[in-house]
Design an enzyme around this catalytic site. Structure first.
Site, PDB file in Angstrom:
ATOM      1  NE  ARG A   9      -2.370  -1.942   3.357  1.00  0.00           N
ATOM      2  CZ  ARG A   9      -1.809  -2.887   3.881  1.00  0.00           C
ATOM      3  NH1 ARG A   9      -2.022  -3.294   2.592  1.00  0.00           N
ATOM      4  NH2 ARG A   9      -1.582  -2.820   4.648  1.00  0.00           N
TER       5      ARG A   9
ATOM      6  CD  GLU B 187       1.256  -5.885  12.352  1.00  0.00           C
ATOM      7  OE1 GLU B 187       0.518  -5.404  12.296  1.00  0.00           O
ATOM      8  OE2 GLU B 187       2.377  -5.966  12.206  1.00  0.00           O
TER       9      GLU B 187
END
Length: 182
Positions: free
Chosen positions: A63, A100
């Site tokens: 992105r 994460e």
């Protein structure tokens, strides 16, 4: 600032339990689908960096490519792509990082930067900072400097922006979300 923080937050969709339980994914797709919002985000970043002294824009997979390409074009700077492992066709430098979600690798073409270059790193958000830290390590391995790490969103509770600042890398984001914020 051209675009206020509240407006950005209304166009970021929270997706609970994606890609795994307990994670709230911050989806910028609604922001990208609004030509006005995308222009305002880009204009805010362009305004911040138009008179800055850096030589390259580094965009992070995937992105970060969207906003990075706009900023590179508008500021007339070369665009460097930091890609996930196995996506670049020529000689690469690689760095591993933790996210994460697990461990991954980031790569950049080995001839992308030279000593003395200065890079503005751009991504959609700063979470744990893994990809931006890996990109910064690759920039430094090529002898270049990091001007700043910038993103649309910061998730400060995950510690990424603090990690970057502890490495001596200035950070900038247009807005921040707390982990449980909707």
């Amino acid at each position: 600032m051209i675009f206020d923080e509240f407006s950005i937050k209304t166009l970021v969709r929270p997706v609970p339990d994606f890609p795994k339980p307990g994670v709230v994914f911050r989806d910028i797709t609604p922001l990208l689908q609004s030509p006005k919002a995308l222009r305002m985000v880009a204009d805010s970043l362009i305004q911040r960096y138009v008179e800055s002294d850096f030589s390259h824009v580094g965009a992070l997979d995937a992105r970060g490519f969207i906003i990075g390409s706009i900023i590179a074009y508008e500021l007339n700077r070369p665009l460097i792509l930091f890609r996930k492992k196995g996506k670049l066709p020529a000689d690469v430098l690689a760095a591993s990082y933790s996210t994460e979600y697990g461990e991954a690798f980031l790569e950049v073409h080995a001839d992308s930067l030279c000593e003395g270059d200065s890079v503005l790193l751009l991504d959609d958000l700063i979470a744990t900072g893994g990809t931006l830290v890996a990109a910064a390590q690759l920039v430094r391995r090529m002898g270049a400097q990091i001007h700043e790490a910038a993103a649309i969103i910061d998730l400060p509770e995950l510690g990424g922006s603090r990690k970057l600042q502890d490495m001596g890398i200035p950070t900038f984001t247009l807005t921040a979300f707390e982990l449980n914020e909707r």
